[in-house]
Enzyme design. Structure first.
Site, PDB file in Angstrom:
ATOM      1  N   GLU A  82      -1.255 -21.322   3.076  1.00 22.37           N
ATOM      2  CA  GLU A  82       0.152 -21.422   3.495  1.00 22.37           C
ATOM      3  C   GLU A  82       0.174 -21.519   5.017  1.00 22.37           C
ATOM      4  O   GLU A  82      -0.846 -21.239   5.666  1.00 22.37           O
ATOM      5  CB  GLU A  82       0.926 -20.187   3.017  1.00 22.37           C
ATOM      6  N   ASN A 113       1.035 -19.629   7.263  1.00 20.43           N
ATOM      7  CA  ASN A 113       0.524 -18.440   7.962  1.00 20.43           C
ATOM      8  C   ASN A 113      -0.552 -17.710   7.168  1.00 20.43           C
ATOM      9  O   ASN A 113      -0.767 -16.514   7.353  1.00 20.43           O
ATOM     10  CB  ASN A 113       1.669 -17.478   8.278  1.00 20.43           C
ATOM     11  N   ALA A 114      -1.183 -18.396   6.265  1.00 16.34           N
ATOM     12  CA  ALA A 114      -2.249 -17.761   5.481  1.00 16.34           C
ATOM     13  C   ALA A 114      -3.352 -18.774   5.210  1.00 16.34           C
ATOM     14  O   ALA A 114      -3.267 -19.552   4.265  1.00 16.34           O
ATOM     15  CB  ALA A 114      -1.699 -17.208   4.165  1.00 16.34           C
ATOM     16  N   GLY A 115      -4.340 -18.803   6.115  1.00 17.71           N
ATOM     17  CA  GLY A 115      -5.504 -19.680   5.937  1.00 17.71           C
ATOM     18  C   GLY A 115      -6.734 -18.804   5.824  1.00 17.71           C
ATOM     19  O   GLY A 115      -7.120 -18.372   4.738  1.00 17.71           O
ATOM     20  N   SER A 116      -7.308 -18.465   6.987  1.00 15.22           N
ATOM     21  CA  SER A 116      -8.461 -17.546   6.969  1.00 15.22           C
ATOM     22  C   SER A 116      -8.052 -16.213   6.358  1.00 15.22           C
ATOM     23  O   SER A 116      -8.795 -15.619   5.582  1.00 15.22           O
ATOM     24  CB  SER A 116      -8.978 -17.325   8.393  1.00 15.22           C
ATOM     25  N   GLU A 149     -15.881 -23.055  -5.306  1.00 17.16           N
ATOM     26  CA  GLU A 149     -15.469 -24.082  -4.338  1.00 17.16           C
ATOM     27  C   GLU A 149     -16.495 -24.172  -3.205  1.00 17.16           C
ATOM     28  O   GLU A 149     -16.898 -25.260  -2.792  1.00 17.16           O
ATOM     29  CB  GLU A 149     -14.082 -23.734  -3.759  1.00 17.16           C
ATOM     30  N   ARG A 150     -16.935 -23.024  -2.740  1.00 19.23           N
ATOM     31  CA  ARG A 150     -17.882 -23.025  -1.611  1.00 19.23           C
ATOM     32  C   ARG A 150     -19.218 -23.620  -2.019  1.00 19.23           C
ATOM     33  O   ARG A 150     -19.841 -24.342  -1.239  1.00 19.23           O
ATOM     34  CB  ARG A 150     -18.016 -21.596  -1.064  1.00 19.23           C
TER      35      ARG A 150
HETATM   36  C1  LIG Z   1     -10.273 -31.131   4.712  1.00 16.94           C
HETATM   37  C2  LIG Z   1      -9.510 -29.911   4.317  1.00 16.94           C
HETATM   38  C3  LIG Z   1      -9.066 -29.774   3.011  1.00 16.94           C
HETATM   39  C4  LIG Z   1      -8.347 -28.617   2.627  1.00 16.94           C
HETATM   40  N1  LIG Z   1      -7.888 -28.533   1.342  1.00 16.94           N
HETATM   41  C5  LIG Z   1      -7.172 -27.459   0.950  1.00 16.94           C
HETATM   42  C6  LIG Z   1      -6.644 -27.387  -0.364  1.00 16.94           C
HETATM   43  O1  LIG Z   1      -6.795 -28.281  -1.182  1.00 16.94           O
HETATM   44  N2  LIG Z   1      -5.908 -26.297  -0.701  1.00 16.94           N
HETATM   45  C7  LIG Z   1      -5.704 -25.271   0.156  1.00 16.94           C
HETATM   46  O2  LIG Z   1      -5.057 -24.288  -0.237  1.00 16.94           O
HETATM   47  N3  LIG Z   1      -6.177 -25.307   1.428  1.00 16.94           N
HETATM   48  C8  LIG Z   1      -6.921 -26.385   1.847  1.00 16.94           C
HETATM   49  N4  LIG Z   1      -7.391 -26.454   3.141  1.00 16.94           N
HETATM   50  C9  LIG Z   1      -7.055 -25.392   4.093  1.00 16.94           C
HETATM   51  C10 LIG Z   1      -8.221 -24.514   4.503  1.00 16.94           C
HETATM   52  O3  LIG Z   1      -8.587 -23.647   3.461  1.00 16.94           O
HETATM   53  C11 LIG Z   1      -7.796 -23.766   5.768  1.00 16.94           C
HETATM   54  O4  LIG Z   1      -7.592 -24.729   6.777  1.00 16.94           O
HETATM   55  C12 LIG Z   1      -8.841 -22.772   6.223  1.00 16.94           C
HETATM   56  O5  LIG Z   1      -8.956 -21.697   5.334  1.00 16.94           O
HETATM   57  C13 LIG Z   1      -8.547 -22.227   7.639  1.00 16.94           C
HETATM   58  O6  LIG Z   1      -7.244 -21.742   7.708  1.00 16.94           O
HETATM   59  P1  LIG Z   1      -6.258 -22.204   8.897  1.00 16.94           P
HETATM   60  O7  LIG Z   1      -6.266 -23.709   8.940  1.00 16.94           O
HETATM   61  O8  LIG Z   1      -4.958 -21.526   8.680  1.00 16.94           O
HETATM   62  O9  LIG Z   1      -6.952 -21.706  10.231  1.00 16.94           O
HETATM   63  P2  LIG Z   1      -6.864 -20.241  10.874  1.00 16.94           P
HETATM   64  O10 LIG Z   1      -7.045 -19.231   9.790  1.00 16.94           O
HETATM   65  O11 LIG Z   1      -5.608 -20.169  11.679  1.00 16.94           O
HETATM   66  O12 LIG Z   1      -8.138 -20.226  11.798  1.00 16.94           O
HETATM   67  C14 LIG Z   1      -8.133 -20.819  13.109  1.00 16.94           C
HETATM   68  C15 LIG Z   1      -9.478 -20.533  13.758  1.00 16.94           C
HETATM   69  O13 LIG Z   1      -9.654 -19.106  13.918  1.00 16.94           O
HETATM   70  C16 LIG Z   1     -10.882 -18.695  13.331  1.00 16.94           C
HETATM   71  N5  LIG Z   1     -10.722 -17.379  12.694  1.00 16.94           N
HETATM   72  C17 LIG Z   1      -9.650 -16.943  11.963  1.00 16.94           C
HETATM   73  N6  LIG Z   1      -9.864 -15.695  11.524  1.00 16.94           N
HETATM   74  C18 LIG Z   1     -11.095 -15.317  11.976  1.00 16.94           C
HETATM   75  C19 LIG Z   1     -11.879 -14.145  11.835  1.00 16.94           C
HETATM   76  N7  LIG Z   1     -11.457 -13.096  11.130  1.00 16.94           N
HETATM   77  N8  LIG Z   1     -13.107 -14.124  12.427  1.00 16.94           N
HETATM   78  C20 LIG Z   1     -13.579 -15.196  13.119  1.00 16.94           C
HETATM   79  N9  LIG Z   1     -12.862 -16.339  13.295  1.00 16.94           N
HETATM   80  C21 LIG Z   1     -11.649 -16.404  12.724  1.00 16.94           C
HETATM   81  C22 LIG Z   1     -11.173 -19.733  12.259  1.00 16.94           C
HETATM   82  O14 LIG Z   1     -12.571 -19.798  11.971  1.00 16.94           O
HETATM   83  C23 LIG Z   1     -10.677 -21.017  12.929  1.00 16.94           C
HETATM   84  O15 LIG Z   1     -11.657 -21.533  13.788  1.00 16.94           O
HETATM   85  C24 LIG Z   1      -8.103 -27.586   3.563  1.00 16.94           C
HETATM   86  C25 LIG Z   1      -8.567 -27.734   4.886  1.00 16.94           C
HETATM   87  C26 LIG Z   1      -9.250 -28.869   5.252  1.00 16.94           C
HETATM   88  C27 LIG Z   1      -9.737 -29.002   6.674  1.00 16.94           C
END
Ligand SMILES: Cc1cc2nc3c(=O)[nH]c(=O)nc-3n(C[C@H](O)[C@H](O)[C@H](O)COP(=O)(O)OP(=O)(O)OC[C@H]3O[C@@H](n4cnc5c(N)ncnc54)[C@H](O)[C@@H]3O)c2cc1C
Length: 394
Positions: free
Chosen positions: A136, A138-141, A250-251
């Site tokens: 989402e 605001n919910a990635g990492s 997935e990983r």
């Molecule tokens: C090609 C592609 C396909 C994708 N497909 C899907 C999909 O089908 N479905 C889906 O749900 N999502 C999908 N995603 C989303 C993907 O899972 C997220 O982009 C990813 O989890 C990172 O989240 P974010 O983009 O919000 O980045 P953020 O979480 O905002 O991270 C930004 C940066 O901060 C770093 N960071 C954050 N937290 C930490 C921590 N605790 N320690 C160290 N570093 C940290 C991260 O490594 C990154 O470099 C896709 C992404 C890509 C690029």
């Protein structure tokens, strides 16, 4: 036993000789040649359609899945033979599928019998294409911070909110989705795992256009979307366990990008073709050393994956090791494409035109950068390795 395996190899070889169309024994020319199946898939040729139909019918698109759910019911050794025989004739994969590599394993473990019967066979046959609704805005990492609320209405839920970065959300027939079902519980404990048809009223999909002009992923918006309760997988508010289990698959799938693709030339062979050398050796000694190091790493990685697969078959859980594979495999793939770009010099920068196959190499090289973000970034994988494999403090 080995006699049985020999007989099986003969059976596979004969079947492939008869059923794999000639066109499907040539390397893919572009990503368009990857068959994703689904309700509205635009097949590139009759051969591509036929190959999917035949492999799906046989259950060999998901060779390890039980036959009762449409799979091949093969054991580890038989699967290895199937792969070897497909590689021998340079057969393309018949189906690329988030259903097979992500949702299926989670359904086999957490789904109830009706759900397995309903969802797994169409995945094997490539009839339904799935997309993943995890991230989402605001919910990635920090995935467990996801908010999309699904409110209990008795016999169904009503879902609102949105998802982002949904790969091929515009082509997905159904979504497997993480939703918040208890906003008051600690964040990991209020998430549920649900499935729904993307044509359900209230869902809208907006492709995100990239600088390359392509739109591999989408934003997906939910406005009062009705989800029947029998489309919830596992227990209410236990979605995080399912989400994590699915992520290990997935990983692992993404880590395969580190392995060379069937039918493609190795980096070393490409360098000899493009740059040339004498006595079977590349003239450029520095490049030669870089390629040798890469190819040794690639071989070691392939063997490690092979060993891990045998362990999984013997009942050992992959768990956090999938994070290590994902990190290493995606970094390896970046190195592969970086070397290929070096080898091809300025020609590699072509972005359009027939000679460059519409800039395929440059586009593939750029795509590798996304591999170390999707499915959890490299930093997140290293955090998991540090904590769960090396036992370092969190
Ligand atoms: C090609 C592609 C396909 C994708 N497909 C899907 C999909 O089908 N479905 C889906 O749900 N999502 C999908 N995603 C989303 C993907 O899972 C997220 O982009 C990813 O989890 C990172 O989240 P974010 O983009 O919000 O980045 P953020 O979480 O905002 O991270 C930004 C940066 O901060 C770093 N960071 C954050 N937290 C930490 C921590 N605790 N320690 C160290 N570093 C940290 C991260 O490594 C990154 O470099 C896709 C992404 C890509 C690029």
């Amino acid at each position: 036993m080995s006699e049985n395996l020999n007989a099986f190899r003969t059976e596979v070889r004969d079947w492939l000789a008869e059923n794999c169309p000639e066109e499907m024994r040539t390397p893919m020319r572009s990503e368009k040649d990857a068959c994703w199946g689904g309700r509205d898939f635009n097949f590139q040729s009759d051969a591509q359609r036929l190959w999917l139909e035949r492999m799906g019918e046989k259950g060999w698109t998901a060779p390890a899945w039980p036959k009762e759910y449409g799979g091949g019911g093969l054991n580890r050794k038989q699967i290895k033979i199937l792969k070897q025989e497909m590689a021998r004739i340079k057969a393309r994969g018949a189906l690329y599928s988030f259903g097979i590599n992500m949702l299926g394993p989670a359904l086999l473990k957490y789904g109830n019998e009706e759900q397995k019967q309903q969802y797994l066979p169409p995945i094997v046959r490539g009839e339904i294409r799935w997309c993943q609704g995890y991230s989402e805005p605001n919910a990635g990492s920090d995935l467990a911070d996801l908010q999309a609320p699904a409110v209990d209405m008795g016999d169904h839920y009503i879902l609102n909110g949105s998802k982002i970065w949904t790969s091929y959300g515009d082509f997905g027939d159904w979504m497997f989705c993480l939703v918040r079902t208890d906003p008051d519980a600690p964040k990991h404990s209020g998430i549920s795992f649900m499935l729904f048809d993307m044509q359900t009223p209230g869902i809208s999909v907006k492709p995100i256009q990239l600088i390359s002009g392509r739109s591999p992923f989408c934003e997906v918006f939910f406005k009062d979307v009705k989800i029947p309760k029998d489309q919830q997988v596992g227990e209410l508010n236990n979605g995080w366990s399912i989400a994590k289990y699915l992520l290990t698959h997935e990983r692992e799938m993404i880590s395969w990008t580190g392995l060379s693709q069937t039918g493609t030339k190795s980096v070393g062979e490409t360098a000899m073709d493009v740059i040339g050398g004498s006595d079977g050796k590349l003239d450029d000694a520095f490049l030669r050393a870089d390629i040798a190091k890469f190819e040794v790493d690639e071989m070691a990685f392939a063997l490690t994956i092979e060993r891990a697969r045998d362990e999984v078959k013997a009942g050992v859980s992959l768990g956090a090791v999938a994070s290590w594979f994902k990190f290493f495999g995606t970094e390896l793939n970046k190195q592969r494409y970086s070397l290929l770009m070096d080898i091809s010099g300025s020609d590699a920068l072509a972005w359009t035109g027939e000679a460059s196959n519409d800039g395929k190499l440059a586009r593939d090289w750029l795509r590798t950068k996304g591999n170390s973000i999707e499915g959890g970034t490299s930093e997140i994988q290293l955090n998991i390795v540090a904590k769960h494999i090396l036992g370092l403090p969190g």
